[in-house]
Enzyme design. Structure first.
Site, short mmCIF file in Angstrom:
data_model
loop_
_atom_site.label_atom_id
_atom_site.label_comp_id
_atom_site.label_asym_id
_atom_site.label_seq_id
_atom_site.Cartn_x
_atom_site.Cartn_y
_atom_site.Cartn_z
N GLU A 107 47.96 -53.01 6.14
CA GLU A 107 48.88 -53.09 5.00
C GLU A 107 48.47 -54.19 4.03
OE1 GLU A 107 53.11 -51.42 6.33
OE2 GLU A 107 52.43 -53.08 7.58
N GLU A 127 52.02 -48.33 14.37
CA GLU A 127 53.37 -48.86 14.58
C GLU A 127 54.30 -47.93 15.36
OE1 GLU A 127 51.92 -51.22 10.95
OE2 GLU A 127 51.63 -49.22 11.82
#
Length: 242
Positions: A107, A127
């Site tokens: 990210e 995730e």
């Protein structure tokens, strides 16, 4: 700084993520130090290069810290806020990715304007396998970068993008040998630094916006009145290079 090495040059800042005990995983301390870097770049705009130490960009967010965070910490957007701030810096940002860029590390790379990769680079967002989601920008930045289908393969199906995949899907601009990665990143920054600083800044602002002809016109109107524009065009007309 305890988690970053920061080198400040006249036209750029070089940040190296350095948490060797955790493969440069992003923890709250690193997020706070990245905020400090952003504050300096907002006060004195310069180009930014982010890379990771020891053959890893960032292997994720710090799982030990995430394990202890609850609803209130999630609503604070600890990583998201600093990645958003990086994305909105006045001048372009480059991520030089060697090795793993997973979870929060991916990210962070997505938040930069441009990415270069070594052949060992791997991007991924695992995730959901930890019972959470990629909430620091991947859910929408990755879609903008590689398209909805590929983004869902990464976010939902756990697909990892190696360097060849990342290049094919446009996530990275170039794949270069690990030993040349930082040199090549600096060459890219050198090329951008030769542009007019205000022109570069307004181009980024317009390119990151929702798009409207009036925005382009207003930005161009500002640039048309600058000495930099006149000097560069005079040099071009005289036989120089812009």
């Amino acid at each position: 700084m305890t988690t970053l090495d920061v080198e400040e040059l006249d036209d750029r800042v070089v940040v190296t993520l350095r948490r060797p005990e955790a493969r440069n995983a992003i923890n709250a301390a690193m997020a706070a130090e990245l905020h400090e870097v952003c504050a300096a770049l907002e006060a004195k705009p310069r180009l930014l290069l982010i890379t990771g130490a020891d053959g890893t960009f960032a292997a994720g967010a710090d799982i030990g810290e995430l394990r202890e965070r609850g609803r209130d910490q999630a609503l604070q957007g600890i990583n998201r806020r600093v990645f958003d701030r990086i994305a909105k810096l006045p001048l372009p940002t480059v991520a030089a990715v060697d090795g793993y860029a997973l979870g929060g590390g991916a990210e962070l790379a997505y938040a930069c304007d441009l990415r270069l990769a070594s052949p060992t680079a791997v991007f991924g967002n695992p995730e959901p396998g930890l019972g959470i989601l990629a909430a620091a920008g991947a859910s929408w930045r990755l879609r903008e970068l590689v398209g909805g289908s590929v983004a869902k393969q990464v976010l939902l199906a756990g697909k990892r993008l190696d360097a060849d995949d990342a290049l094919r899907f446009g996530l990275v601009a170039e794949v270069v040998p690990a030993g040349e990665l930082i040199t090549r990143a600096h060459a890219l920054l050198d090329r951008m630094s030769r542009s007019g600083a205000l022109a570069l800044r307004l181009t980024k602002l317009v390119a990151d916006g929702d798009g409207h002809p009036l925005t382009d016109d207003l930005a161009q109107a500002v640039l048309f009145e600058t000495d930099d524009k006149r000097d560069r065009m005079d040099a071009f007309l005289a036989g120089g290079r812009s």
